[in-house]
Design a protein around this motif. Structure first.
Motif, PDB file in Angstrom:
ATOM      1  N   GLN A  71      73.556  35.043 108.103  1.00 33.17           N
ATOM      2  CA  GLN A  71      74.960  34.696 107.833  1.00 33.17           C
ATOM      3  C   GLN A  71      75.502  35.617 106.733  1.00 33.17           C
ATOM      4  O   GLN A  71      74.808  36.516 106.286  1.00 33.17           O
ATOM      5  CB  GLN A  71      75.063  33.221 107.424  1.00 33.17           C
ATOM      6  CG  GLN A  71      74.662  32.277 108.534  1.00 33.17           C
ATOM      7  CD  GLN A  71      74.455  30.862 108.020  1.00 33.17           C
ATOM      8  OE1 GLN A  71      73.905  30.652 106.946  1.00 33.17           O
ATOM      9  NE2 GLN A  71      74.911  29.885 108.787  1.00 33.17           N
TER      10      GLN A  71
ATOM     11  N   PRO B 228      80.154  27.504  89.232  1.00 34.08           N
ATOM     12  CA  PRO B 228      80.383  26.266  89.962  1.00 34.08           C
ATOM     13  C   PRO B 228      79.343  26.048  91.060  1.00 34.08           C
ATOM     14  O   PRO B 228      78.603  26.972  91.409  1.00 34.08           O
ATOM     15  CB  PRO B 228      81.774  26.471  90.581  1.00 34.08           C
ATOM     16  CG  PRO B 228      81.966  27.949  90.649  1.00 34.08           C
ATOM     17  CD  PRO B 228      81.192  28.523  89.502  1.00 34.08           C
ATOM     18  N   SER B 229      79.292  24.852  91.572  1.00 33.62           N
ATOM     19  CA  SER B 229      78.405  24.526  92.670  1.00 33.62           C
ATOM     20  C   SER B 229      78.695  25.466  93.849  1.00 33.62           C
ATOM     21  O   SER B 229      79.852  25.745  94.154  1.00 33.62           O
ATOM     22  CB  SER B 229      78.662  23.074  93.049  1.00 33.62           C
ATOM     23  OG  SER B 229      77.819  22.728  94.095  1.00 33.62           O
ATOM     24  N   GLY B 230      77.634  26.014  94.434  1.00 33.91           N
ATOM     25  CA  GLY B 230      77.804  26.929  95.560  1.00 33.91           C
ATOM     26  C   GLY B 230      77.929  28.387  95.153  1.00 33.91           C
ATOM     27  O   GLY B 230      78.004  29.278  96.006  1.00 33.91           O
ATOM     28  N   ALA B 231      77.924  28.660  93.845  1.00 30.43           N
ATOM     29  CA  ALA B 231      78.088  30.039  93.361  1.00 30.43           C
ATOM     30  C   ALA B 231      76.890  30.929  93.711  1.00 30.43           C
ATOM     31  O   ALA B 231      77.019  32.146  93.796  1.00 30.43           O
ATOM     32  CB  ALA B 231      78.296  30.044  91.845  1.00 30.43           C
ATOM     33  N   GLY B 232      75.719  30.303  93.884  1.00 32.69           N
ATOM     34  CA  GLY B 232      74.520  31.082  94.209  1.00 32.69           C
ATOM     35  C   GLY B 232      73.442  31.028  93.143  1.00 32.69           C
ATOM     36  O   GLY B 232      72.465  31.779  93.206  1.00 32.69           O
ATOM     37  N   LYS B 233      73.584  30.108  92.182  1.00 30.53           N
ATOM     38  CA  LYS B 233      72.637  30.022  91.060  1.00 30.53           C
ATOM     39  C   LYS B 233      71.215  29.691  91.550  1.00 30.53           C
ATOM     40  O   LYS B 233      70.250  30.342  91.156  1.00 30.53           O
ATOM     41  CB  LYS B 233      73.110  28.975  90.040  1.00 30.53           C
ATOM     42  CG  LYS B 233      74.520  29.214  89.506  1.00 30.53           C
ATOM     43  CD  LYS B 233      74.934  28.196  88.449  1.00 30.53           C
ATOM     44  CE  LYS B 233      75.016  26.747  88.944  1.00 30.53           C
ATOM     45  NZ  LYS B 233      76.026  26.517  89.993  1.00 30.53           N
ATOM     46  N   SER B 234      71.103  28.669  92.387  1.00 31.80           N
ATOM     47  CA  SER B 234      69.767  28.294  92.892  1.00 31.80           C
ATOM     48  C   SER B 234      69.171  29.419  93.717  1.00 31.80           C
ATOM     49  O   SER B 234      67.978  29.721  93.598  1.00 31.80           O
ATOM     50  CB  SER B 234      69.853  27.085  93.834  1.00 31.80           C
ATOM     51  OG  SER B 234      70.169  25.948  93.152  1.00 31.80           O
ATOM     52  N   THR B 235      69.993  30.012  94.536  1.00 29.71           N
ATOM     53  CA  THR B 235      69.511  31.099  95.386  1.00 29.71           C
ATOM     54  C   THR B 235      68.982  32.244  94.530  1.00 29.71           C
ATOM     55  O   THR B 235      67.943  32.829  94.837  1.00 29.71           O
ATOM     56  CB  THR B 235      70.643  31.580  96.322  1.00 29.71           C
ATOM     57  OG1 THR B 235      71.080  30.466  97.117  1.00 29.71           O
ATOM     58  CG2 THR B 235      70.182  32.702  97.230  1.00 29.71           C
TER      59      THR B 235
ATOM     60  N   ARG C  34      65.609  31.334  93.318  1.00 33.96           N
ATOM     61  CA  ARG C  34      64.662  31.337  94.447  1.00 33.96           C
ATOM     62  C   ARG C  34      64.305  32.751  94.874  1.00 33.96           C
ATOM     63  O   ARG C  34      63.213  32.978  95.406  1.00 33.96           O
ATOM     64  CB  ARG C  34      65.249  30.586  95.639  1.00 33.96           C
ATOM     65  CG  ARG C  34      65.280  29.095  95.420  1.00 33.96           C
ATOM     66  CD  ARG C  34      65.816  28.403  96.663  1.00 33.96           C
ATOM     67  NE  ARG C  34      66.423  27.133  96.302  1.00 33.96           N
ATOM     68  CZ  ARG C  34      67.445  26.603  96.946  1.00 33.96           C
ATOM     69  NH1 ARG C  34      67.994  27.210  97.971  1.00 33.96           N
ATOM     70  NH2 ARG C  34      67.918  25.444  96.557  1.00 33.96           N
TER      71      ARG C  34
ATOM     72  N   VAL D 151      75.290  35.233 100.357  1.00 32.00           N
ATOM     73  CA  VAL D 151      75.610  34.251  99.318  1.00 32.00           C
ATOM     74  C   VAL D 151      75.339  34.843  97.928  1.00 32.00           C
ATOM     75  O   VAL D 151      75.770  34.291  96.926  1.00 32.00           O
ATOM     76  CB  VAL D 151      74.863  32.909  99.517  1.00 32.00           C
ATOM     77  CG1 VAL D 151      75.225  32.301 100.862  1.00 32.00           C
ATOM     78  CG2 VAL D 151      73.369  33.068  99.394  1.00 32.00           C
TER      79      VAL D 151
ATOM     80  N   TYR E 223      71.335  33.877 104.158  1.00 29.35           N
ATOM     81  CA  TYR E 223      70.452  32.938 104.852  1.00 29.35           C
ATOM     82  C   TYR E 223      70.674  33.106 106.351  1.00 29.35           C
ATOM     83  O   TYR E 223      71.821  33.045 106.816  1.00 29.35           O
ATOM     84  CB  TYR E 223      70.770  31.496 104.454  1.00 29.35           C
ATOM     85  CG  TYR E 223      70.334  31.133 103.047  1.00 29.35           C
ATOM     86  CD1 TYR E 223      69.005  30.830 102.761  1.00 29.35           C
ATOM     87  CD2 TYR E 223      71.258  31.079 102.007  1.00 29.35           C
ATOM     88  CE1 TYR E 223      68.609  30.475 101.471  1.00 29.35           C
ATOM     89  CE2 TYR E 223      70.866  30.720 100.711  1.00 29.35           C
ATOM     90  CZ  TYR E 223      69.541  30.422 100.455  1.00 29.35           C
ATOM     91  OH  TYR E 223      69.150  30.064  99.186  1.00 29.35           O
TER      92      TYR E 223
HETATM   93  P1  ADP Z   1      74.431  26.860  93.369  1.00 28.72           P
HETATM   94  O1  ADP Z   1      73.017  26.697  92.901  1.00 28.72           O
HETATM   95  O2  ADP Z   1      75.250  27.725  92.460  1.00 28.72           O
HETATM   96  O3  ADP Z   1      75.089  25.539  93.655  1.00 28.72           O
HETATM   97  P2  ADP Z   1      73.291  27.736  95.883  1.00 28.72           P
HETATM   98  O4  ADP Z   1      72.440  28.928  95.645  1.00 28.72           O
HETATM   99  O5  ADP Z   1      72.628  26.402  96.050  1.00 28.72           O
HETATM  100  O6  ADP Z   1      74.415  27.677  94.745  1.00 28.72           O
HETATM  101  O7  ADP Z   1      74.185  27.997  97.162  1.00 28.72           O
HETATM  102  C1  ADP Z   1      74.931  29.190  97.351  1.00 28.72           C
HETATM  103  C2  ADP Z   1      75.403  29.220  98.787  1.00 28.72           C
HETATM  104  O8  ADP Z   1      74.303  29.358  99.655  1.00 28.72           O
HETATM  105  C3  ADP Z   1      76.126  27.941  99.203  1.00 28.72           C
HETATM  106  O9  ADP Z   1      77.185  28.323 100.050  1.00 28.72           O
HETATM  107  C4  ADP Z   1      75.069  27.187  99.998  1.00 28.72           C
HETATM  108  O10 ADP Z   1      75.628  26.365 100.962  1.00 28.72           O
HETATM  109  C5  ADP Z   1      74.258  28.319 100.610  1.00 28.72           C
HETATM  110  N1  ADP Z   1      72.861  27.938 100.842  1.00 28.72           N
HETATM  111  C6  ADP Z   1      71.981  27.526  99.907  1.00 28.72           C
HETATM  112  N2  ADP Z   1      70.779  27.284 100.462  1.00 28.72           N
HETATM  113  C7  ADP Z   1      70.924  27.568 101.783  1.00 28.72           C
HETATM  114  C8  ADP Z   1      70.024  27.508 102.890  1.00 28.72           C
HETATM  115  N3  ADP Z   1      68.752  27.131 102.753  1.00 28.72           N
HETATM  116  N4  ADP Z   1      70.511  27.862 104.105  1.00 28.72           N
HETATM  117  C9  ADP Z   1      71.791  28.274 104.242  1.00 28.72           C
HETATM  118  N5  ADP Z   1      72.674  28.344 103.243  1.00 28.72           N
HETATM  119  C10 ADP Z   1      72.247  27.996 102.024  1.00 28.72           C
END
Ligand code: ADP
Ligand code: ADP
Length: 239
Positions: free
Chosen positions: A16, A38-45, A48, A19, A13
């Protein structure tokens, strides 16, 4: 060719650090895959990137023969009609009725918010109503979404994702806001309907036990990398 191919996907993102790093896997038509971690692993990303709600930084995603990263806006919109999304917080339009929310699945969430409702045909309404019946909430079709319980709202979310007959649905923590009993109801609906309609499912979950009992296959993510990928049955046996 598999329905979905993810090759050496990397995501950062705003320049940076990554992720997601070097993510590669294929998903065949009809698979029910859980992505756990775990939370923050990158699942949502990861989800997306698959429907390009965010730009892909490295590598590529091929869905149904299209290279997702190289589609123009119009092509992307068309491709996305084959990809349904289900969210943790349902993402319904609260003041609208259940059936309107489902029908808006045809126009996209953004358009629904902008009031571009269009006129729905009888056929579309019947289709929405049939989906609501399948999900056991047809009785609530004309109620406002903000008057429903979380589990009922998620059933609306599922119906909205299904109205376009997608080939793939991406579910981002669909039960994370629900109690265990309601979670079971929602996972049962997802699993049954996906199989009946022959829809491929990728479900982000942080509960490993739920993932084990519902998925055919689990992909484990940690710190943006795949740490395992295999049959859920095998994983149950091994532990
Ligand atoms: P999960 O779904 O497993 O909790 P995320 O994909 O939400 O993981 O997040 C993975 C990493 O990317 C985390 O460190 C989060 O803070 C970062 N992150 C997620 N969305 C954004 C964003 N829009 N901008 C910057 N960092 C992001
Ligand atoms: P959720 O429970 O939906 O995973 P999050 O707190 O992970 O909620 O993310 C909520 C929103 O914030 C998402 O749109 C995500 O992209 C964004 N986000 C998450 N982490 C970051 C971050 N480090 N920087 C900027 N945006 C972020």
């Amino acid at each position: 060719m598999p329905l979905l191919q993810v090759n050496n996907l990397g995501k950062s993102y705003n320049g940076q650090s990554n992720v997601l790093e070097d993510i590669s896997f294929d998903v065949g038509a009809g698979e029910f895959v859980a992505v756990i971690g775990p939370s923050g692993a990158g699942k949502s990303t990861l989800l997306r990137c698959i429907n390009r709600m965010v730009d892909i930084t490295e590598g590529n995603v091929t869905f149904d023969g299209s290279d997702i990263g190289s589609l123009n806006k119009r092509e992307l919109r068309k491709t996305r009609t084959n990809i349904g999304m289900i969210f943790q917080h349902y993402n319904l339009v609260p003041r609208l009725s259940v059936i309107e929310n489902v029908l808006h699945g045809r126009f996209g969430y953004k358009n629904a918010l902008q009031g571009v409702f269009g006129k729905f045909t009888e056929e579309e309404k019947t289709k929405a109503f049939t989906l609501l019946q399948k999900l056991g909430i047809a009785d609530h079709a004309y109620r406002r979404c903000d008057q429903l319980s979380g589990g009922q709202q998620q059933r609306v979310g599922i119906a909205r994702a299904l109205i376009q007959d997608p080939k793939l649905i991406l579910c981002d923590e669909p039960i994370a806001s629900l109690d265990p009993n309601t979670s079971k109801v929602i996972m049962d609906y997802l699993k049954t309907i996906a199989s009946e309609m022959n829809i491929t499912c990728i479900v982000n979950l942080h509960q490993v036990d739920v993932a084990k009992s519902y998925s055919d296959r689990m992909i484990g993510l940690n710190n943006g990398r795949i740490v395992f990928d295999g049959s859920s049955y095998r994983i149950t046996e091994d532990r």
